[in-house]
Design an enzyme around this catalytic site. Sequence first.
Site, PDB file in Angstrom:
ATOM      1  N   HIS A  40       0.879  -1.179   0.000  1.00  0.00           N
ATOM      2  CA  HIS A  40       0.000   0.000   0.000  1.00  0.00           C
ATOM      3  C   HIS A  40       0.915   1.228   0.000  1.00  0.00           C
ATOM      4  O   HIS A  40       2.003   1.193   0.588  1.00  0.00           O
ATOM      5  CB  HIS A  40      -0.841   0.103   1.271  1.00  0.00           C
ATOM      6  CG  HIS A  40      -1.741  -1.041   1.579  1.00  0.00           C
ATOM      7  ND1 HIS A  40      -1.298  -2.216   2.110  1.00  0.00           N
ATOM      8  CD2 HIS A  40      -3.085  -1.166   1.466  1.00  0.00           C
ATOM      9  CE1 HIS A  40      -2.325  -3.032   2.304  1.00  0.00           C
ATOM     10  NE2 HIS A  40      -3.431  -2.426   1.919  1.00  0.00           N
ATOM     11  N   ASP A  79       2.203   1.944   3.414  1.00  0.00           N
ATOM     12  CA  ASP A  79       3.132   0.995   4.062  1.00  0.00           C
ATOM     13  C   ASP A  79       4.566   1.455   3.873  1.00  0.00           C
ATOM     14  O   ASP A  79       5.415   1.240   4.724  1.00  0.00           O
ATOM     15  CB  ASP A  79       3.104  -0.403   3.399  1.00  0.00           C
ATOM     16  CG  ASP A  79       1.742  -1.024   3.324  1.00  0.00           C
ATOM     17  OD1 ASP A  79       0.905  -0.680   4.169  1.00  0.00           O
ATOM     18  OD2 ASP A  79       1.533  -1.861   2.414  1.00  0.00           O
TER      19      ASP A  79
HETATM   20  C1  XLS Z   1      -7.644  -6.787   4.437  1.00  0.00           C
HETATM   21  C2  XLS Z   1      -7.148  -7.002   3.091  1.00  0.00           C
HETATM   22  C3  XLS Z   1      -5.981  -6.112   2.707  1.00  0.00           C
HETATM   23  C4  XLS Z   1      -5.822  -6.084   1.222  1.00  0.00           C
HETATM   24  C5  XLS Z   1      -4.984  -4.963   0.711  1.00  0.00           C
HETATM   25  O1  XLS Z   1      -8.381  -7.586   4.985  1.00  0.00           O
HETATM   26  O2  XLS Z   1      -6.828  -8.347   2.934  1.00  0.00           O
HETATM   27  O3  XLS Z   1      -4.827  -6.528   3.347  1.00  0.00           O
HETATM   28  O4  XLS Z   1      -5.302  -7.272   0.741  1.00  0.00           O
HETATM   29  O5  XLS Z   1      -5.540  -3.725   0.997  1.00  0.00           O
END
Ligand code: XLS
Length: 436
Positions: free
Chosen positions: A101, A104
Amino acid sequence: MSDLFPGVPVIKFEGPNSDNPLAFKRYDPDKKVGDKTMKEHLRFAMAFWHSLTGAGRDPFGDPTMKRPWDSVADPMEVARARMRGVFELTEKLSIPYFCFHDRDIAPEGASLRETNRNLDQIVALAKDLLKTSPTKVLWGTANLFSNPRFMHGAATSPNPQVFAYAAAQVKKALEVTKELGGKNYVFWGGREGYETLLNTDMRLELDNLGRFLHLAVDYAKEIGFSGQFLIEPKPMEPTKHQYDSDTGACFAFLQEYDLLPNFKLNIETNHATLAGHTIQHELRFARDHGILGSVDANQGDELLGWDTDQFPTNLYHGTFMMYEILKNGGLHSGGLNFDAKPRRGSFTVEDLAISHIAGMDTFARGLEAAFAMIRDGALDRPLADRYAAWGSGIGASIRAGKESLRSLESAALDLGEIALRSGRQEELEAIVNRYL
Ligand code: XLS
Ligand code: NI
Ligand code: NI
């Protein structure tokens, strides 16, 4: 390669009899399974948010994870260390991709302008590291759920300024994903959903979500980003009802808003089980509808009703997932992204490496079992047999659209007892066990 994690060696394949926790037992990257290597079939990815940013915090306690940047105060220095860290770990583990993200990889500043400047610096470093590393980017995404401004949603917020902010964030995330050579771009619904219908205009919110995704498609065309767009179903958490609740709901949504030509799905195991489905169901539905794009590989806990994001160690899941993926002709631009975190008590860097090894071995074993079942027609033959009657006689005639209620009535009126056949479920389950 940096040396932030001296306790993690380059992981080698030692075979099923090895008792070395820091070795692959099943995953042998260059081993051929059919005409592709394990590495080509499995397309593993590391999730930046869990492995580099995640720290073991839970609603009841503080971070537990021990990481090399723990004593570094400057958030930009931490961000740089983490970016070097993702390359070091993926290289040592032979993981060909990572996913991230925007938030991140770089800290937020006082304004979006300042945040974007932070992001640019880290992206420059990543671009540099990409030049000499075998590691690549599987997908990028924007975090449209952590900051309090998104408390009521992003694209589905009642506040158009929040919609605008989210759009600006996606614009930048698309540019960054393109710059880093990302193969896909993901939208997970974050807080796109509702807590109560008493304050929610569901029709308006869904329309806005459709509009938002079209804006992203348009901008991708404009900048020449040719990666695959993916949406990620999840039924609940953080909102009570997430709009992208499962593959069926996503398919209907994409169809209604004319987004099917541009989107496929990123399907997560733990989200499938939260939706009351098996992961095999979700993958099969997506495959049958031509929208199986990528997988977030993790697992939940049978007894816990939330997204525990555990590393995938369940061999049945691994096998059935690889079965669907092989039948899909592979994941194409997608991959198996470990959207998973070691348990809070597994706080060492070695635990992080061992967790990935465990997940990779699970899918390697699943790949071999699924490949063998398909090769032998172990499930295909009984399946074809079960439906064989649809290939001729009245079955073929119904399928060809040649029958009516009237003609079927005349076919049925004088039928005696219809001969039914066993579904052979236990026999089939035992066949699967033979391959494990
Ligand atoms: C949350 C999601 C997230 C997505 C990416 O539950 O799995 O981690 O994969 O935003
Ligand atoms: Ni996910
Ligand atoms: Ni999840």
